[in-house]
Design a protein around this motif. Sequence first.
Motif, PDB file in Angstrom:
ATOM      1  N   ALA A 129       0.868  -1.187  -0.063  1.00 12.96           N
ATOM      2  CA  ALA A 129       0.037   0.043  -0.060  1.00 12.96           C
ATOM      3  C   ALA A 129       0.883   1.341  -0.017  1.00 12.96           C
ATOM      4  O   ALA A 129       1.939   1.226   0.658  1.00 12.96           O
ATOM      5  N   ALA A 130       0.627   2.366  -0.801  1.00 18.01           N
ATOM      6  CA  ALA A 130       1.359   3.572  -0.865  1.00 18.01           C
ATOM      7  C   ALA A 130       1.376   4.192   0.361  1.00 18.01           C
ATOM      8  O   ALA A 130       0.548   4.036   1.391  1.00 18.01           O
ATOM      9  N   LEU A 131       2.617   4.714   0.752  1.00 16.30           N
ATOM     10  CA  LEU A 131       2.798   5.224   1.889  1.00 16.30           C
ATOM     11  C   LEU A 131       2.240   6.826   1.876  1.00 16.30           C
ATOM     12  O   LEU A 131       1.705   7.078   0.858  1.00 16.30           O
ATOM     13  N   ALA A 132       2.207   7.432   3.038  1.00 15.55           N
ATOM     14  CA  ALA A 132       1.468   8.612   3.048  1.00 15.55           C
ATOM     15  C   ALA A 132       2.414   9.606   2.583  1.00 15.55           C
ATOM     16  O   ALA A 132       3.596   9.305   2.254  1.00 15.55           O
ATOM     17  N   THR A 133       1.927  10.788   1.820  1.00 18.21           N
ATOM     18  CA  THR A 133       2.642  11.635   1.062  1.00 18.21           C
ATOM     19  C   THR A 133       3.829  12.341   1.903  1.00 18.21           C
ATOM     20  O   THR A 133       3.375  12.771   3.092  1.00 18.21           O
ATOM     21  N   GLY A 134       4.885  12.173   1.029  1.00 16.85           N
ATOM     22  CA  GLY A 134       6.042  13.079   1.815  1.00 16.85           C
ATOM     23  C   GLY A 134       6.615  12.079   2.670  1.00 16.85           C
ATOM     24  O   GLY A 134       7.622  12.596   3.446  1.00 16.85           O
ATOM     25  N   THR A 135       6.394  10.706   2.972  1.00 19.63           N
ATOM     26  CA  THR A 135       6.805   9.751   3.741  1.00 19.63           C
ATOM     27  C   THR A 135       8.079   9.087   2.963  1.00 19.63           C
ATOM     28  O   THR A 135       7.826   8.663   2.131  1.00 19.63           O
ATOM     29  N   ASP A 136       9.178   9.045   3.652  1.00 16.76           N
ATOM     30  CA  ASP A 136      10.417   8.078   2.847  1.00 16.76           C
ATOM     31  C   ASP A 136      10.124   6.732   3.063  1.00 16.76           C
ATOM     32  O   ASP A 136       9.501   6.115   4.150  1.00 16.76           O
ATOM     33  N   ALA A 137      10.760   6.215   2.364  1.00 18.03           N
ATOM     34  CA  ALA A 137      10.386   4.239   1.991  1.00 18.03           C
ATOM     35  C   ALA A 137      11.573   4.227   2.608  1.00 18.03           C
ATOM     36  O   ALA A 137      12.857   4.060   2.135  1.00 18.03           O
ATOM     37  N   GLU A 138      11.551   3.191   3.773  1.00 13.86           N
ATOM     38  CA  GLU A 138      12.693   2.605   4.376  1.00 13.86           C
ATOM     39  C   GLU A 138      12.525   1.110   4.574  1.00 13.86           C
ATOM     40  O   GLU A 138      11.389   0.563   5.091  1.00 13.86           O
ATOM     41  N   TYR A 139      13.474   0.301   4.382  1.00 10.59           N
ATOM     42  CA  TYR A 139      13.692  -0.974   4.364  1.00 10.59           C
ATOM     43  C   TYR A 139      14.682  -1.690   4.472  1.00 10.59           C
ATOM     44  O   TYR A 139      15.776  -0.864   4.102  1.00 10.59           O
ATOM     45  N   SER A 140      14.742  -3.013   4.814  1.00 10.26           N
ATOM     46  CA  SER A 140      16.158  -3.572   4.892  1.00 10.26           C
ATOM     47  C   SER A 140      16.020  -5.181   4.262  1.00 10.26           C
ATOM     48  O   SER A 140      15.062  -5.507   4.540  1.00 10.26           O
ATOM     49  N   ILE A 141      17.221  -5.549   3.861  1.00  5.41           N
ATOM     50  CA  ILE A 141      17.139  -7.117   3.257  1.00  5.41           C
ATOM     51  C   ILE A 141      18.374  -7.677   3.850  1.00  5.41           C
ATOM     52  O   ILE A 141      19.246  -6.926   4.200  1.00  5.41           O
ATOM     53  N   THR A 142      18.425  -8.901   3.968  1.00  6.02           N
ATOM     54  CA  THR A 142      19.628  -9.781   4.439  1.00  6.02           C
ATOM     55  C   THR A 142      20.216 -10.377   3.228  1.00  6.02           C
ATOM     56  O   THR A 142      19.416 -11.048   2.188  1.00  6.02           O
ATOM     57  N   VAL A 143      21.278 -10.419   2.903  1.00  5.76           N
ATOM     58  CA  VAL A 143      22.103 -10.927   1.836  1.00  5.76           C
ATOM     59  C   VAL A 143      22.929 -11.880   2.384  1.00  5.76           C
ATOM     60  O   VAL A 143      23.799 -11.507   3.237  1.00  5.76           O
ATOM     61  N   ARG A 144      22.873 -13.168   1.530  1.00  7.27           N
ATOM     62  CA  ARG A 144      23.550 -14.264   2.041  1.00  7.27           C
ATOM     63  C   ARG A 144      25.259 -14.067   2.060  1.00  7.27           C
ATOM     64  O   ARG A 144      26.070 -14.536   2.993  1.00  7.27           O
ATOM     65  N   GLN A 145      25.736 -13.185   0.949  1.00  6.20           N
ATOM     66  CA  GLN A 145      26.956 -12.915   0.972  1.00  6.20           C
ATOM     67  C   GLN A 145      27.164 -11.852  -0.146  1.00  6.20           C
ATOM     68  O   GLN A 145      26.673 -11.911  -1.063  1.00  6.20           O
ATOM     69  N   LEU A 146      27.920 -10.997   0.404  1.00  7.79           N
ATOM     70  CA  LEU A 146      28.494  -9.734  -0.497  1.00  7.79           C
ATOM     71  C   LEU A 146      29.579 -10.378  -1.477  1.00  7.79           C
ATOM     72  O   LEU A 146      30.335 -11.102  -1.236  1.00  7.79           O
ATOM     73  N   PRO A 147      29.701  -9.834  -2.935  1.00  7.73           N
ATOM     74  CA  PRO A 147      30.671 -10.287  -3.853  1.00  7.73           C
ATOM     75  C   PRO A 147      31.802  -9.598  -3.497  1.00  7.73           C
ATOM     76  O   PRO A 147      31.892  -8.613  -2.665  1.00  7.73           O
ATOM     77  N   ASP A 148      32.976 -10.207  -4.166  1.00  5.13           N
ATOM     78  CA  ASP A 148      34.248  -9.660  -4.019  1.00  5.13           C
ATOM     79  C   ASP A 148      34.476  -8.568  -5.089  1.00  5.13           C
ATOM     80  O   ASP A 148      34.757  -8.604  -6.090  1.00  5.13           O
ATOM     81  N   ALA A 149      34.193  -7.035  -4.643  1.00  4.51           N
ATOM     82  CA  ALA A 149      33.875  -6.024  -5.472  1.00  4.51           C
ATOM     83  C   ALA A 149      34.631  -4.903  -4.762  1.00  4.51           C
ATOM     84  O   ALA A 149      34.560  -4.831  -3.321  1.00  4.51           O
ATOM     85  N   GLU A 150      34.729  -3.652  -5.348  1.00  3.39           N
ATOM     86  CA  GLU A 150      35.157  -2.412  -4.656  1.00  3.39           C
ATOM     87  C   GLU A 150      33.766  -1.711  -4.386  1.00  3.39           C
ATOM     88  O   GLU A 150      33.731  -0.869  -3.255  1.00  3.39           O
ATOM     89  N   SER A 151      32.639  -1.695  -5.022  1.00  2.00           N
ATOM     90  CA  SER A 151      31.708  -0.992  -4.887  1.00  2.00           C
ATOM     91  C   SER A 151      30.414  -1.847  -5.548  1.00  2.00           C
ATOM     92  O   SER A 151      30.714  -2.662  -6.374  1.00  2.00           O
ATOM     93  N   LEU A 152      29.169  -1.559  -5.057  1.00  3.40           N
ATOM     94  CA  LEU A 152      28.001  -2.284  -5.326  1.00  3.40           C
ATOM     95  C   LEU A 152      27.013  -1.168  -5.699  1.00  3.40           C
ATOM     96  O   LEU A 152      26.643  -0.212  -4.785  1.00  3.40           O
ATOM     97  N   ALA A 153      26.414  -1.107  -6.958  1.00  2.18           N
ATOM     98  CA  ALA A 153      25.286  -0.189  -7.428  1.00  2.18           C
ATOM     99  C   ALA A 153      24.065  -1.025  -7.438  1.00  2.18           C
ATOM    100  O   ALA A 153      23.893  -1.997  -8.001  1.00  2.18           O
ATOM    101  N   PHE A 154      23.010  -0.348  -6.589  1.00  4.67           N
ATOM    102  CA  PHE A 154      21.735  -1.021  -6.663  1.00  4.67           C
ATOM    103  C   PHE A 154      20.685   0.036  -7.605  1.00  4.67           C
ATOM    104  O   PHE A 154      20.160   1.068  -6.692  1.00  4.67           O
ATOM    105  N   LYS A 155      20.585  -0.220  -8.668  1.00  3.00           N
ATOM    106  CA  LYS A 155      19.556   0.720  -9.433  1.00  3.00           C
ATOM    107  C   LYS A 155      18.204   0.658  -8.995  1.00  3.00           C
ATOM    108  O   LYS A 155      17.900  -0.587  -8.852  1.00  3.00           O
ATOM    109  N   THR A 156      17.589   1.411  -8.874  1.00  2.00           N
ATOM    110  CA  THR A 156      16.371   1.624  -8.031  1.00  2.00           C
ATOM    111  C   THR A 156      15.426   2.383  -8.748  1.00  2.00           C
ATOM    112  O   THR A 156      15.719   3.580  -9.040  1.00  2.00           O
ATOM    113  N   LEU A 157      14.055   1.836  -8.893  1.00  4.07           N
ATOM    114  CA  LEU A 157      13.095   2.592  -9.650  1.00  4.07           C
ATOM    115  C   LEU A 157      11.975   2.772  -8.729  1.00  4.07           C
ATOM    116  O   LEU A 157      11.686   1.703  -7.993  1.00  4.07           O
ATOM    117  N   GLU A 158      11.695   4.176  -8.253  1.00  2.00           N
ATOM    118  CA  GLU A 158      10.665   4.463  -7.271  1.00  2.00           C
ATOM    119  C   GLU A 158       9.237   4.683  -8.004  1.00  2.00           C
ATOM    120  O   GLU A 158       9.130   5.340  -8.971  1.00  2.00           O
TER     121      GLU A 158
END
Length: 241
Positions: free
Chosen positions: A103-132
């Motif tokens: 359900a849509a959040l109230a207008t002006g409310t930031d969307a905050e959430y968290s996930i658990t990842v089994r393991q991060l890859p062997d890299a210097e940085s990770l980009a998470f392209k996001t569509l809101e």
Amino acid sequence: MQISHDHLPLRRLGLAAAGSVVLLGIAAGPAAAHAEVSASDPRALAENVTLSFTSEAESDAAGIAELRVVLPQGIAPDAVTLKEAPEGWKLTATPDGYSVGGAALATGTDAEYSITVRQLPDAESLAFKTLETYGDGKVSRWIEVPADGRKVDNPAPLLKLQPAAPGAKPIAPSPSPTPTPTPSAPTAEPSSPAPAAAPDARKANAADSGSGNGVVVAVVAAVVVLGGAGAFRWTRRSRQS
């Protein structure tokens, strides 16, 4: 009242500074909203890491209803589980990442959430392209990855990783279920001669054959006896006459 000429430069500097602040505020306004990511253990090859995401609301007409994330190389969709999210929101795996929403959040409310990842890859940085996606259908795309230190207008959430801990190794991927072999259609067997009769069968056949021969012999003997009897009677009659 006469204004001292010594105060004019100060007033002009004050006005110029105020104008600069206003201009900076105007320039920073449209770019204020953004998406961010942080990690509980931002090291390469770290295991069971919690990634926390924040997408700032930028619409005055509707609230955020869904976030679609493309996972970076090295993190598979099945290696991600939802840890915390707005009430009623669920995570759904996609071919290249996941979506989390409800359900849509109230207008002006930031969307905050968290996930658990089994393991991060062997890299210097990770980009998470996001569509809101907002409740009114508006879509904000935070998908640009800075290159060569250049700034971009809509940067994707970027997580910089520290070197892996000593001895850290990649976890073997989860074993995929072994497919059950599909039975193939039976192949027609080539015709072959009938198998030889078993010993018991041969004995039974021999017994039947013997029985048949015995019957024939008995019939022949009976015919001979009857024939002999007839001949004897005929000879006897001839002598009497």
